[in-house]
Scaffold this motif. Structure first.
Motif, PDB file in Angstrom:
ATOM      1  N   TRP A   8       0.828  -1.209   0.000  1.00  0.00           N
ATOM      2  CA  TRP A   8       0.000   0.000   0.000  1.00  0.00           C
ATOM      3  C   TRP A   8       0.860   1.257   0.000  1.00  0.00           C
ATOM      4  CZ3 TRP A   8      -0.328   3.974   3.618  1.00  0.00           C
ATOM      5  CH2 TRP A   8       0.359   3.777   4.817  1.00  0.00           C
ATOM      6  N   THR A   9       2.065   1.155   0.533  1.00  0.00           N
ATOM      7  CA  THR A   9       2.946   2.322   0.586  1.00  0.00           C
ATOM      8  C   THR A   9       3.454   2.725  -0.794  1.00  0.00           C
ATOM      9  OG1 THR A   9       4.746   0.788   1.129  1.00  0.00           O
ATOM     10  CG2 THR A   9       3.697   1.938   2.962  1.00  0.00           C
ATOM     11  N   ASP A  10       3.309   1.848  -1.794  1.00  0.00           N
ATOM     12  CA  ASP A  10       3.712   2.189  -3.156  1.00  0.00           C
ATOM     13  C   ASP A  10       2.587   2.867  -3.941  1.00  0.00           C
ATOM     14  OD1 ASP A  10       6.138   1.033  -2.614  1.00  0.00           O
ATOM     15  OD2 ASP A  10       5.772  -0.793  -3.789  1.00  0.00           O
ATOM     16  N   ALA A  11       1.394   2.886  -3.385  1.00  0.00           N
ATOM     17  CA  ALA A  11       0.241   3.412  -4.114  1.00  0.00           C
ATOM     18  C   ALA A  11       0.279   4.940  -4.175  1.00  0.00           C
ATOM     19  CB  ALA A  11      -1.051   2.954  -3.446  1.00  0.00           C
ATOM     20  N   HIS A  12      -0.401   5.460  -5.192  1.00  0.00           N
ATOM     21  CA  HIS A  12      -0.520   6.914  -5.347  1.00  0.00           C
ATOM     22  C   HIS A  12      -1.684   7.385  -4.478  1.00  0.00           C
ATOM     23  CE1 HIS A  12      -1.288  10.528  -8.269  1.00  0.00           C
ATOM     24  NE2 HIS A  12      -0.827  10.913  -7.094  1.00  0.00           N
ATOM     25  N   LEU A  13      -1.365   7.731  -3.225  1.00  0.00           N
ATOM     26  CA  LEU A  13      -2.354   8.146  -2.241  1.00  0.00           C
ATOM     27  C   LEU A  13      -2.210   9.634  -1.940  1.00  0.00           C
ATOM     28  CD1 LEU A  13      -2.014   5.230   0.352  1.00  0.00           C
ATOM     29  CD2 LEU A  13      -3.604   5.372  -1.568  1.00  0.00           C
ATOM     30  N   VAL A  14      -3.337  10.312  -1.818  1.00  0.00           N
ATOM     31  CA  VAL A  14      -3.351  11.728  -1.448  1.00  0.00           C
ATOM     32  C   VAL A  14      -4.424  11.922  -0.381  1.00  0.00           C
ATOM     33  CG1 VAL A  14      -3.770  14.087  -2.214  1.00  0.00           C
ATOM     34  CG2 VAL A  14      -2.570  12.490  -3.728  1.00  0.00           C
ATOM     35  N   ALA A  15      -4.004  12.379   0.785  1.00  0.00           N
ATOM     36  CA  ALA A  15      -4.971  12.671   1.853  1.00  0.00           C
ATOM     37  C   ALA A  15      -5.693  13.973   1.549  1.00  0.00           C
ATOM     38  CB  ALA A  15      -4.261  12.755   3.199  1.00  0.00           C
ATOM     39  N   ILE A  16      -6.968  14.003   1.908  1.00  0.00           N
ATOM     40  CA  ILE A  16      -7.801  15.172   1.597  1.00  0.00           C
ATOM     41  C   ILE A  16      -8.661  15.552   2.792  1.00  0.00           C
ATOM     42  CG2 ILE A  16      -9.614  13.680   0.626  1.00  0.00           C
ATOM     43  CD1 ILE A  16     -10.326  15.992  -1.273  1.00  0.00           C
ATOM     44  N   ASP A  17      -8.859  16.836   2.954  1.00  0.00           N
ATOM     45  CA  ASP A  17      -9.902  17.339   3.841  1.00  0.00           C
ATOM     46  C   ASP A  17     -10.407  18.643   3.247  1.00  0.00           C
ATOM     47  OD1 ASP A  17     -11.287  17.061   6.624  1.00  0.00           O
ATOM     48  OD2 ASP A  17     -10.711  19.169   6.494  1.00  0.00           O
ATOM     49  N   VAL A  18     -11.716  18.821   3.269  1.00  0.00           N
ATOM     50  CA  VAL A  18     -12.309  20.074   2.810  1.00  0.00           C
ATOM     51  C   VAL A  18     -13.192  20.633   3.910  1.00  0.00           C
ATOM     52  CG1 VAL A  18     -12.281  19.262   0.421  1.00  0.00           C
ATOM     53  CG2 VAL A  18     -14.372  19.047   1.755  1.00  0.00           C
ATOM     54  N   GLU A  19     -13.322  21.942   3.916  1.00  0.00           N
ATOM     55  CA  GLU A  19     -14.252  22.624   4.812  1.00  0.00           C
ATOM     56  C   GLU A  19     -15.220  23.411   3.933  1.00  0.00           C
ATOM     57  OE1 GLU A  19     -14.097  21.846   7.887  1.00  0.00           O
ATOM     58  OE2 GLU A  19     -12.107  20.926   7.888  1.00  0.00           O
ATOM     59  N   LEU A  32     -14.876  26.191   1.095  1.00  0.00           N
ATOM     60  CA  LEU A  32     -14.207  27.309   1.755  1.00  0.00           C
ATOM     61  C   LEU A  32     -12.724  27.060   2.013  1.00  0.00           C
ATOM     62  CD1 LEU A  32     -16.926  28.180   4.429  1.00  0.00           C
ATOM     63  CD2 LEU A  32     -16.721  29.011   2.070  1.00  0.00           C
ATOM     64  N   GLU A  33     -12.344  25.792   2.121  1.00  0.00           N
ATOM     65  CA  GLU A  33     -10.939  25.461   2.383  1.00  0.00           C
ATOM     66  C   GLU A  33     -10.691  24.029   1.927  1.00  0.00           C
ATOM     67  OE1 GLU A  33      -7.734  26.239   5.933  1.00  0.00           O
ATOM     68  OE2 GLU A  33      -9.587  25.246   6.524  1.00  0.00           O
ATOM     69  N   ILE A  34      -9.501  23.791   1.414  1.00  0.00           N
ATOM     70  CA  ILE A  34      -9.114  22.441   1.005  1.00  0.00           C
ATOM     71  C   ILE A  34      -7.641  22.236   1.312  1.00  0.00           C
ATOM     72  CG2 ILE A  34      -8.619  23.191  -1.371  1.00  0.00           C
ATOM     73  CD1 ILE A  34      -9.523  20.371  -2.285  1.00  0.00           C
ATOM     74  N   ALA A  35      -7.309  21.022   1.712  1.00  0.00           N
ATOM     75  CA  ALA A  35      -5.916  20.612   1.858  1.00  0.00           C
ATOM     76  C   ALA A  35      -5.747  19.256   1.202  1.00  0.00           C
ATOM     77  CB  ALA A  35      -5.504  20.564   3.325  1.00  0.00           C
ATOM     78  N   ILE A  60     -21.032  34.232   3.722  1.00  0.00           N
ATOM     79  CA  ILE A  60     -21.356  32.939   4.305  1.00  0.00           C
ATOM     80  C   ILE A  60     -21.927  33.139   5.705  1.00  0.00           C
ATOM     81  CG2 ILE A  60     -20.393  30.739   5.093  1.00  0.00           C
ATOM     82  CD1 ILE A  60     -20.516  31.051   2.062  1.00  0.00           C
ATOM     83  N   THR A  61     -23.015  32.487   5.980  1.00  0.00           N
ATOM     84  CA  THR A  61     -23.594  32.532   7.325  1.00  0.00           C
ATOM     85  C   THR A  61     -22.917  31.477   8.186  1.00  0.00           C
ATOM     86  OG1 THR A  61     -25.731  33.256   6.459  1.00  0.00           O
ATOM     87  CG2 THR A  61     -25.706  32.293   8.681  1.00  0.00           C
ATOM     88  N   ARG A  62     -22.307  31.910   9.281  1.00  0.00           N
ATOM     89  CA  ARG A  62     -21.627  30.964  10.156  1.00  0.00           C
ATOM     90  C   ARG A  62     -22.639  30.093  10.897  1.00  0.00           C
ATOM     91  NH1 ARG A  62     -16.437  31.111  11.206  1.00  0.00           N
ATOM     92  NH2 ARG A  62     -16.761  30.104  13.217  1.00  0.00           N
ATOM     93  N   GLY A  63     -22.245  28.856  11.104  1.00  0.00           N
ATOM     94  CA  GLY A  63     -23.054  27.927  11.876  1.00  0.00           C
ATOM     95  C   GLY A  63     -22.154  27.115  12.780  1.00  0.00           C
ATOM     96  N   PRO A  64     -22.710  26.240  13.603  1.00  0.00           N
ATOM     97  CA  PRO A  64     -21.882  25.435  14.504  1.00  0.00           C
ATOM     98  C   PRO A  64     -20.926  24.511  13.764  1.00  0.00           C
ATOM     99  CG  PRO A  64     -24.176  24.681  14.505  1.00  0.00           C
ATOM    100  CD  PRO A  64     -24.151  25.981  13.780  1.00  0.00           C
ATOM    101  N   TRP A  65     -21.186  24.260  12.482  1.00  0.00           N
ATOM    102  CA  TRP A  65     -20.320  23.389  11.680  1.00  0.00           C
ATOM    103  C   TRP A  65     -19.165  24.154  11.046  1.00  0.00           C
ATOM    104  CZ3 TRP A  65     -25.389  24.647  10.725  1.00  0.00           C
ATOM    105  CH2 TRP A  65     -25.594  25.612   9.719  1.00  0.00           C
ATOM    106  N   THR A  66     -19.200  25.505  11.101  1.00  0.00           N
ATOM    107  CA  THR A  66     -18.163  26.307  10.447  1.00  0.00           C
ATOM    108  C   THR A  66     -16.840  26.150  11.186  1.00  0.00           C
ATOM    109  OG1 THR A  66     -19.873  27.921   9.847  1.00  0.00           O
ATOM    110  CG2 THR A  66     -17.568  28.585   9.566  1.00  0.00           C
ATOM    111  N   SER A  67     -15.782  25.895  10.461  1.00  0.00           N
ATOM    112  CA  SER A  67     -14.477  25.640  11.066  1.00  0.00           C
ATOM    113  C   SER A  67     -13.938  26.897  11.748  1.00  0.00           C
ATOM    114  CB  SER A  67     -13.495  25.169  10.001  1.00  0.00           C
ATOM    115  OG  SER A  67     -13.929  23.955   9.446  1.00  0.00           O
ATOM    116  N   PRO A  68     -13.168  26.723  12.831  1.00  0.00           N
ATOM    117  CA  PRO A  68     -12.639  27.881  13.559  1.00  0.00           C
ATOM    118  C   PRO A  68     -11.731  28.727  12.678  1.00  0.00           C
ATOM    119  CG  PRO A  68     -11.556  25.833  14.249  1.00  0.00           C
ATOM    120  CD  PRO A  68     -12.711  25.447  13.397  1.00  0.00           C
ATOM    121  N   GLY A  69     -11.904  30.034  12.796  1.00  0.00           N
ATOM    122  CA  GLY A  69     -11.042  30.958  12.065  1.00  0.00           C
ATOM    123  C   GLY A  69     -11.469  31.251  10.645  1.00  0.00           C
ATOM    124  N   ILE A  70     -12.467  30.542  10.146  1.00  0.00           N
ATOM    125  CA  ILE A  70     -12.948  30.810   8.788  1.00  0.00           C
ATOM    126  C   ILE A  70     -14.077  31.827   8.869  1.00  0.00           C
ATOM    127  CG2 ILE A  70     -14.028  29.841   6.729  1.00  0.00           C
ATOM    128  CD1 ILE A  70     -12.576  27.278   7.177  1.00  0.00           C
TER     129      ILE A  70
END
Length: 220
Positions: A8-19, A32-35, A60-70
């Motif tokens: 598995w360490t030879d595979a083309h893997l990319v970790a993702i998170d979006v907000e 609003l944000e991607i890494a 954007i209307t902030r809600g409890p799901w909105t990430s800190p600092g955004i």
């Protein structure tokens, strides 16, 4: 096509998170944000990570799901999606995306950027539940990183980020994958084995391995 029998360490893997602005957003959820963090030989390659806020070009209307600092203020200084789309498309092309509850990340990315073309998904949430079925709750990303005493390492590896922000969560996801896969023997730790227990197709359905493909830890 990737070699399912290779480590598995030879595979083309990319970790993702979006907000995003949340599925409750009446105007449609905005990205609003991607890494994106390449995973090189099982380790997050933070030096080649891509992380950015994205200006949704509306309030954007902030809600409890909105990430800190955004906030609307910081988003106004960020690039718009069209400016960063080529880099995102290039990074995910032909990759297997790794995320914690990755269906959510892929759903939003595919909605706003349908040109993005990974080949599959690996869900570390599914992997956590597979490894520890005795835990009925407590499978959130930060809960696992705290449980494994990895949170301080993630904060050090992702300077300027924090939990529930895209870069921190992406580096944390990659580290969680590496930790869970540490116990797998070389024979078990193939891309096919990983996909068998934690893989998803791009439509969100569980990956179905060939009938002769043994899942990770089948005999445990």
């Amino acid at each position: 096509m990737p070699d399912d029998t290779a480590p598995w360490t030879d595979a083309h893997l990319v970790a993702i998170d979006v907000e995003g602005s949340g599925p409750q957003d009446p105007a449609g959820e905005a990205l609003l944000e991607i890494a994106l963090v390449p995973i090189h030989r099982g380790t997050p390659d933070v030096d080649n990570a891509f992380s950015t806020l994205i200006d949704p070009q509306r309030t954007i209307t902030r809600g409890p799901w909105t990430s800190p600092g955004i906030t609307n203020t910081v988003l106004r200084d960020a690039p718009v999606l069209d400016e960063v789309a080529p880099a995102i498309i290039d990074l995910v092309a032909d990759a297997t995306l790794v995320g914690h509850n990755v269906r959510v990340d892929w759903r939003l990315l595919h909605t706003v950027l349908p040109e993005a073309s990974p080949i599959g998904l690996v869900d570390t949430l599914r992997l956590a539940k597979h490894r520890h079925p005795e835990l009925r709750t407590g499978h959130g990303l930060q809960a696992w990183l705290d449980r494994l005493s990895l949170s301080d390492d993630i904060t050090h590896a992702a300077p300027g980020s924090q939990p529930h922000r895209a870069l921190w969560d992406t580096v944390g996801t990659a580290a969680l994958l590496r930790t869970f896969m540490h116990d797998a023997t070389p024979a078990e730790a193939t891309l096919g084995g990983l996909m068998a227990v934690a893989g998803l197709n791009l439509d969100g359905t569980p990956f179905s391995p060939p009938s002769d493909q043994h899942s990770l830890w089948d005999n445990l």
